[in-house]
Scaffold this motif. Structure first.
Motif, short mmCIF file in Angstrom:
data_model
loop_
_atom_site.label_atom_id
_atom_site.label_comp_id
_atom_site.label_asym_id
_atom_site.label_seq_id
_atom_site.Cartn_x
_atom_site.Cartn_y
_atom_site.Cartn_z
N ASP A 98 -11.18 26.58 -13.17
CA ASP A 98 -9.74 26.63 -13.45
C ASP A 98 -8.96 25.84 -12.39
OD1 ASP A 98 -10.25 28.25 -15.62
OD2 ASP A 98 -9.99 30.11 -14.48
N ILE A 99 -9.40 25.95 -11.15
CA ILE A 99 -8.73 25.22 -10.06
C ILE A 99 -8.92 23.71 -10.24
CG2 ILE A 99 -8.76 24.79 -7.57
CD1 ILE A 99 -9.68 27.79 -7.35
N GLN A 100 -10.12 23.31 -10.64
CA GLN A 100 -10.37 21.88 -10.84
C GLN A 100 -9.49 21.29 -11.94
OE1 GLN A 100 -14.77 22.02 -11.31
NE2 GLN A 100 -14.82 20.56 -9.63
N LYS A 101 -9.16 22.13 -12.93
CA LYS A 101 -8.27 21.65 -13.99
C LYS A 101 -6.88 21.35 -13.43
CE LYS A 101 -10.62 24.26 -17.64
NZ LYS A 101 -10.49 25.38 -18.62
N LYS A 102 -6.49 22.08 -12.37
CA LYS A 102 -5.17 21.89 -11.77
C LYS A 102 -5.16 20.75 -10.74
CE LYS A 102 -4.08 26.81 -12.29
NZ LYS A 102 -3.76 28.08 -11.60
N THR A 103 -6.26 20.57 -10.04
CA THR A 103 -6.30 19.56 -8.98
C THR A 103 -6.94 18.25 -9.44
OG1 THR A 103 -8.45 20.35 -8.16
CG2 THR A 103 -6.46 21.35 -7.22
N GLY A 104 -7.72 18.30 -10.49
CA GLY A 104 -8.51 17.13 -10.88
C GLY A 104 -9.88 17.24 -10.24
N ARG A 105 -10.86 16.64 -10.86
CA ARG A 105 -12.23 16.75 -10.37
C ARG A 105 -12.45 15.95 -9.09
NH1 ARG A 105 -15.72 19.48 -13.19
NH2 ARG A 105 -15.26 20.06 -15.34
N SER A 106 -13.44 16.43 -8.31
CA SER A 106 -13.79 15.76 -7.07
C SER A 106 -14.42 14.40 -7.36
CB SER A 106 -14.76 16.63 -6.27
OG SER A 106 -15.25 15.96 -5.14
N LEU B 83 -3.62 18.21 3.49
CA LEU B 83 -4.26 18.69 2.26
C LEU B 83 -4.63 17.50 1.39
CD1 LEU B 83 -1.56 21.40 1.40
CD2 LEU B 83 -3.70 21.82 2.61
N SER B 84 -5.48 17.77 0.42
CA SER B 84 -5.82 16.74 -0.56
C SER B 84 -6.15 17.40 -1.89
CB SER B 84 -7.01 15.91 -0.09
OG SER B 84 -7.39 14.96 -1.08
N THR B 85 -5.84 16.71 -2.97
CA THR B 85 -6.20 17.20 -4.30
C THR B 85 -7.62 16.80 -4.67
OG1 THR B 85 -5.12 15.23 -5.22
CG2 THR B 85 -3.85 17.28 -5.18
N ASP B 86 -8.29 16.08 -3.78
CA ASP B 86 -9.69 15.68 -4.00
C ASP B 86 -10.56 16.46 -3.02
OD1 ASP B 86 -12.18 14.50 -4.30
OD2 ASP B 86 -11.38 12.46 -4.42
N LEU B 87 -11.39 17.34 -3.53
CA LEU B 87 -12.23 18.18 -2.68
C LEU B 87 -13.15 17.37 -1.79
CD1 LEU B 87 -13.34 20.93 -1.80
CD2 LEU B 87 -14.78 20.95 -3.86
N SER B 88 -13.65 16.25 -2.30
CA SER B 88 -14.58 15.43 -1.52
C SER B 88 -13.93 14.86 -0.26
CB SER B 88 -15.15 14.31 -2.38
OG SER B 88 -14.11 13.43 -2.80
N VAL B 89 -12.60 14.72 -0.26
CA VAL B 89 -11.89 14.24 0.92
C VAL B 89 -11.94 15.28 2.04
CG1 VAL B 89 -9.61 13.59 1.82
CG2 VAL B 89 -10.37 12.73 -0.40
N CYS B 90 -11.94 16.56 1.66
CA CYS B 90 -11.88 17.66 2.64
C CYS B 90 -13.24 18.09 3.15
CB CYS B 90 -11.17 18.86 2.01
SG CYS B 90 -9.48 18.52 1.51
N MET B 91 -14.29 17.81 2.41
CA MET B 91 -15.61 18.30 2.80
C MET B 91 -16.06 17.83 4.18
SD MET B 91 -16.60 20.45 0.60
CE MET B 91 -18.28 20.67 1.19
N PRO B 92 -15.79 16.58 4.61
CA PRO B 92 -16.21 16.18 5.96
C PRO B 92 -15.55 16.99 7.07
CG PRO B 92 -15.73 14.26 4.62
CD PRO B 92 -15.26 15.43 3.85
N TYR B 93 -14.41 17.63 6.78
CA TYR B 93 -13.73 18.45 7.78
C TYR B 93 -14.23 19.89 7.78
CZ TYR B 93 -10.54 14.48 7.81
OH TYR B 93 -10.01 13.21 7.90
N LYS C 217 -3.64 10.89 -2.79
CA LYS C 217 -4.22 12.23 -2.91
C LYS C 217 -4.09 13.06 -1.63
CE LYS C 217 -7.59 11.09 -6.51
NZ LYS C 217 -9.02 11.18 -6.92
N TYR C 218 -3.37 12.54 -0.64
CA TYR C 218 -3.11 13.28 0.60
C TYR C 218 -1.72 13.91 0.52
CZ TYR C 218 -7.05 11.71 3.49
OH TYR C 218 -8.29 11.49 4.03
N TYR C 219 -1.61 15.10 1.13
CA TYR C 219 -0.31 15.76 1.26
C TYR C 219 -0.22 16.33 2.68
CZ TYR C 219 -0.07 15.48 -3.82
OH TYR C 219 -0.05 15.02 -5.10
#
Length: 325
Positions: free
Chosen positions: A106-114, A188-198, A251-253
């Motif tokens: 459900d969250i991916q539907k709101k943020t878009g897929r990684s 923050l980012s709407t792309d999960l893959s951007v956050c994973m390295p952190y 995709k950054y906030y």
């Protein structure tokens, strides 16, 4: 005691995660700054009795074993005291609940897929009290008013495991963020893959049923306020006093006001193989502890076998072939 047992039986995974986050902060070399809140029963005036906390924490049984001990009345009072504080008093404005993995879809539907496929092991939901007044927690009436006026969206924030004990209590505080490349704030980012390295894999809790090693990503509900920095040109002063333009990546906030966001979920990526290996080693250790005499006999026989092999003609012949003089 009954309240603690009921909480552990109702949602053992959420309790496990709360303890794991605490243990990770406690064992970190940065515990002086990140172990907040600190259990007040271990405060001596203004001084923290960190050695006593570590002593009690090192003896904490797994959630499964603790439930058994609570049922039969053998649970250690210090254990009950510390775990009760973690589950009930540590976060008076927030309750943890394990969500179904379908919540991630459900969250991916709101943020878009990684950018690449990734699946968490667990999803922990943070249920905030609307009476909360702390801006850092972002769950009070101010957040509700702002969200009704401007609307909200969801975004991810990566951080080390040891930081989540504090995040679960205070939320994300913008001025504590070390990344200031595009200005001060929570990134923050709407792309999960951007956050994973952190969110590198880190030590959690050796008795955790979730996994001894894990990484975590916070999912935040963010007010879509005009002051929010996103992927557009932003102006700031350079060190020389001149105005320069910063391009915030797509995709950054960047959230500079703590009232603009609240942590809604935590994605937990656990190393389940480490959980199996630690369980196996614990079973072996317990078996050896119960059968000390048998263990000593087996070790003695192994020692005799090694000595006999080293004195055998086969070993002497083999050693001369491998290491000729």
């Amino acid at each position: 005691m009954d309240r603690l047992l009921a909480a552990l039986e109702d949602d053992p995974s959420a309790a496990d995660f709360a303890i794991s986050a605490f243990q990770s902060a406690l064992l970190s070399y940065r515990h002086d700054s990140i172990l907040r809140p600190f259990p007040p029963q271990y405060m001596q005036g203004e001084e923290r009795d960190i050695s006593s906390v570590k002593s009690v924490a090192s003896r904490l049984p797994s959630v499964v074993d603790l439930k058994k001990q609570l049922r039969n009345g053998t649970a250690d009072p210090d254990t009950i005291d510390l775990v009760s504080w973690l589950l009930f008093d540590c976060r008076p404005s927030c309750r943890l609940r394990t969500a179904h993995l379908s919540a991630f879809k459900d969250i991916q539907k709101k943020t878009g897929r990684s950018s690449y496929a990734i699946q968490p092991s667990y999803v922990v939901e943070l249920l905030w009290s609307e009476s909360s007044s702390l801006g850092g927690e972002g769950a009070g009436s101010q957040f509700s008013r702002l969200s009704q006026t401007h609307g909200t969206f969801y975004a991810y924030h990566g951080s080390r495991v040891e930081n989540f004990h504090s995040i679960l209590r205070y939320g994300l505080i913008s001025h504590l963020n070390k990344n200031s490349l595009f200005g001060v704030g929570t990134y923050l980012s709407t792309d999960l893959s951007v956050c994973m390295p952190y969110s590198p894999i880190g030590q959690s809790w050796t008795q955790s049923e979730l996994g001894r090693l894990m990484s975590c990503v916070a999912i935040c509900e963010v007010v879509n306020h005009p002051q929010l920095k996103s992927g557009r040109i932003q102006a700031r002063k350079s060190e020389g006093g001149e105005m320069v333009d910063d391009k915030v990546p797509d995709k950054y906030y960047i959230v500079g006001n703590n009232e603009f966001l609240r942590v809604k979920y935590v994605l937990v990526f656990a190393d389940k193989d480490s959980k199996k290996s630690i369980k196996s080693s614990n079973r072996l250790f317990r078996m050896m502890s119960r059968h000390k005499v048998g263990t000593m006999i087996i070790l003695y026989m192994l020692l005799l076998a090694v000595i006999g092999f080293l004195q055998s003609t086969f070993y002497m012949r083999l050693s001369r072939q491998l290491f000729p003089s």
